[in-house]
Design an enzyme around this catalytic site. Structure first.
Site, PDB file in Angstrom:
ATOM      1  N   ARG A 260       0.914  -1.423  -0.015  1.00 24.02           N
ATOM      2  CA  ARG A 260      -0.053   0.023  -0.071  1.00 24.02           C
ATOM      3  C   ARG A 260       0.839   1.189  -0.021  1.00 24.02           C
ATOM      4  O   ARG A 260       1.805   1.444   0.857  1.00 24.02           O
ATOM      5  CB  ARG A 260      -1.002  -0.084   1.228  1.00 24.02           C
ATOM      6  CG  ARG A 260      -1.927  -1.193   1.088  1.00 24.02           C
ATOM      7  CD  ARG A 260      -2.918  -1.059   2.284  1.00 24.02           C
ATOM      8  NE  ARG A 260      -3.778  -2.352   2.372  1.00 24.02           N
ATOM      9  CZ  ARG A 260      -4.597  -2.565   3.095  1.00 24.02           C
ATOM     10  NH1 ARG A 260      -4.681  -1.662   4.156  1.00 24.02           N
ATOM     11  NH2 ARG A 260      -5.313  -3.753   3.206  1.00 24.02           N
ATOM     12  N   ARG A 275       1.735   0.809  10.301  1.00 25.92           N
ATOM     13  CA  ARG A 275       1.299   1.509   8.943  1.00 25.92           C
ATOM     14  C   ARG A 275       2.749   1.238   8.066  1.00 25.92           C
ATOM     15  O   ARG A 275       3.445   2.251   8.070  1.00 25.92           O
ATOM     16  CB  ARG A 275       0.882   2.893   9.246  1.00 25.92           C
ATOM     17  CG  ARG A 275      -0.004   3.415   8.017  1.00 25.92           C
ATOM     18  CD  ARG A 275      -0.294   4.814   8.171  1.00 25.92           C
ATOM     19  NE  ARG A 275      -1.403   4.678   9.232  1.00 25.92           N
ATOM     20  CZ  ARG A 275      -2.662   4.169   9.033  1.00 25.92           C
ATOM     21  NH1 ARG A 275      -2.857   4.244   7.613  1.00 25.92           N
ATOM     22  NH2 ARG A 275      -3.487   4.338   9.963  1.00 25.92           N
ATOM     23  N   GLU A 347      -6.867  -0.769  15.474  1.00 25.32           N
ATOM     24  CA  GLU A 347      -7.216  -1.620  14.589  1.00 25.32           C
ATOM     25  C   GLU A 347      -6.399  -2.873  14.267  1.00 25.32           C
ATOM     26  O   GLU A 347      -5.291  -2.523  13.759  1.00 25.32           O
ATOM     27  CB  GLU A 347      -7.857  -0.917  13.333  1.00 25.32           C
ATOM     28  CG  GLU A 347      -8.151  -1.710  12.186  1.00 25.32           C
ATOM     29  CD  GLU A 347      -8.631  -1.303  10.787  1.00 25.32           C
ATOM     30  OE1 GLU A 347      -8.488  -1.888   9.935  1.00 25.32           O
ATOM     31  OE2 GLU A 347      -8.475   0.193  10.662  1.00 25.32           O
ATOM     32  N   SER A 350     -10.688  -5.520   9.763  1.00 25.47           N
ATOM     33  CA  SER A 350     -11.928  -4.973   9.221  1.00 25.47           C
ATOM     34  C   SER A 350     -12.687  -6.072   8.696  1.00 25.47           C
ATOM     35  O   SER A 350     -12.130  -6.640   7.885  1.00 25.47           O
ATOM     36  CB  SER A 350     -11.799  -3.995   8.364  1.00 25.47           C
ATOM     37  OG  SER A 350     -11.300  -2.553   9.138  1.00 25.47           O
ATOM     38  N   ARG A 389       0.648  -6.343  12.654  1.00 26.47           N
ATOM     39  CA  ARG A 389       0.116  -5.685  13.865  1.00 26.47           C
ATOM     40  C   ARG A 389      -0.001  -6.749  15.035  1.00 26.47           C
ATOM     41  O   ARG A 389       0.022  -6.689  16.001  1.00 26.47           O
ATOM     42  CB  ARG A 389      -1.195  -5.171  13.376  1.00 26.47           C
ATOM     43  CG  ARG A 389      -1.105  -3.968  12.541  1.00 26.47           C
ATOM     44  CD  ARG A 389      -2.229  -3.496  12.300  1.00 26.47           C
ATOM     45  NE  ARG A 389      -2.152  -2.093  11.372  1.00 26.47           N
ATOM     46  CZ  ARG A 389      -2.826  -0.976  11.365  1.00 26.47           C
ATOM     47  NH1 ARG A 389      -3.899  -1.051  12.062  1.00 26.47           N
ATOM     48  NH2 ARG A 389      -2.825   0.110  10.561  1.00 26.47           N
TER      49      ARG A 389
END
Length: 424
Positions: A260, A275, A347, A350, A389
């Site tokens: 990403r 991130r 987070e 999702s 994560r």
């Protein structure tokens, strides 16, 4: 892609639902194009019938030796007009398609209305954050002190927001991938190892393109992109196919690296594993009948939660409000793991129901038993989990006063029985 008929027949409803997402839209161009499209189709049908009749008349006369040049010329003119309208129809359909590709999904009625993440609604919690009798270190500092993280050399190799780990931390990441895959396959998911590159059509199908191209890594000179998530290849496995009702639901699990660009994320979580431009993830994907998809969303979320339960990591589940929903989602639950150094939940997954939004874009259909009619599938996906994560959460929640890290019991068989990570 939202339902064209819904947009045509109830534009005010669509406008209000999208407004709840903070998305303002002028539907006039769509309604004008759609009206013109239907006018063209009606005229084309009339002209084709007329041309067929004129051709029949001309053929009948010619069979009797009669050449009617006037009739022949009229038939030719009808053909020219038909050709012109067919070209206009293609252009109109293209404009309609491009317009629809830019519109986000409509929130489900159960989604809380709100502007941003502050309006998300907590659904449940599991576990209790630990009480440390020392000041817990952030995972990036902990790993660096153990000599097992190397962000400096990773940046030398690839630039900022890349990570490199050594020894037992690298082994832990590999162990987590195997543990997650084993857990999910034991719960009915079929493992898939897909391509890590996808072409434009696949990314249009999931909703990543055209709106979010700046978030992707494109391969220069090629029509390919590095995948931002396994959702992209998994959603496109059955693109342009018709599945059987009796084969549904189809439950898939996949490990892939994810890439990403993180455009616009400057200043957010720039340290550690939270991130990155490249990270590992285990993804859950389900193809469902429409009437089953919201029950499946609940079970999908529970499947992702099970990973955290077995690892003994405290977490909470929140329902995203309308203003925080992803572009393609009709309803999303975020699972957030407790991070001691942050002093908050972060987070880690999702889980979303896209209803038929992706299915319309990727032409994903199924046929019910004893029916000739096809219907669009519902697609769902969720992280099960984001591996980096999870490593970070284990490091922070399982750290010891001496700077070592206890390995969760469920991971020890995957790491040769090692119980504690210390400095090598």
């Amino acid at each position: 892609m939202i339902d064209r008929e819904l947009l045509r027949n109830n534009p005010e409803f669509v406008r209000k639902k999208l407004e709840e997402r903070g998305y303002e839209i002028d539907l006039t161009p769509f309604l004008q194009l759609d009206r013109r499209r239907r006018e063209i189709i009606k005229e084309l049908n009339d002209l084709r019938r007329e041309r067929k009749e004129r051709s029949r008349q001309y053929g009948s006369l010619k069979a009797r030796g009669i050449e009617d040049e006037g009739l022949r010329e009229e038939t030719r003119k009808l053909g020219d007009r038909i050709k012109s309208l067919e070209e206009e129809l293609r252009e109109t359909e293209g404009k309609l398609h491009e317009f629809l590709l830019t519109i986000p999904n409509i929130p489900h009625s159960s989604v809380p209305v709100g502007e941003d993440e502050r309006d998300n609604v907590e659904v449940r919690r599991w576990g209790k954050p630990g009480d440390f009798d020392f000041s817990p270190l952030p995972h990036w500092e902990l790993g660096t002190r153990l000599g097992l993280f190397d962000f400096r050399r990773a940046a030398k190799i690839a630039g900022a927001r890349f990570a490199m780990s050594y020894g037992p931390l690298a082994a832990m990441e590999r162990a987590l991938i195997a543990f997650m895959i084993d857990l999910h396959t034991s719960r009915g998911y079929r493992e898939v190892l897909p391509p890590f590159i996808a072409h434009r059509d696949s990314l249009i199908g999931t909703g990543n393109l055209p709106k979010f191209e700046q978030e992707l890594f494109k391969i220069e000179g090629r029509p390919w992109y590095l995948i931002p998530t396994a959702e992209v290849p998994l959603t496109n496995i059955y693109r342009d196919e018709i599945l059987r009702e009796e084969d549904l639901p189809i439950k898939l699990v996949s490990y892939t690296p994810c890439f990403r660009a993180e455009a616009g994320a400057a200043g957010r979580d720039t340290k550690g594993l939270i991130r990155l431009h490249q990270f590992n993830k285990v993804e859950l994907m389900i193809y469902s009948k429409p009437e089953d998809s919201y029950d499946i969303l609940e079970s999908l979320t529970r499947d992702a939660e099970e990973v955290l339960k077995r690892l003994g990591l405290p977490y909470r589940v929140v329902a995203l409000c309308t203003g925080d929903l992803g572009f393609s989602s009709a309803k999303t639950y975020d699972i957030e793991v407790w991070m001691p150094s942050y002093g908050k939940y972060v987070e880690i997954s999702s889980c979303s129901n896209f209803e038929a939004f992706q299915a319309r874009r990727a032409n994903l259909k199924f046929r019910r038993k004893n029916s000739k009619k096809t219907e669009f599938l519902h697609t769902l996906n969720g992280s099960g989990l984001a591996v980096g994560r999870t490593v970070a959460a284990i490091m922070e929640n399982y750290q010891n006063p001496d700077g070592t890290i206890t390995i969760p019991e469920v991971l020890r068989p995957y790491m040769g029985g090692v119980e504690v990570i210390g400095r090598e």
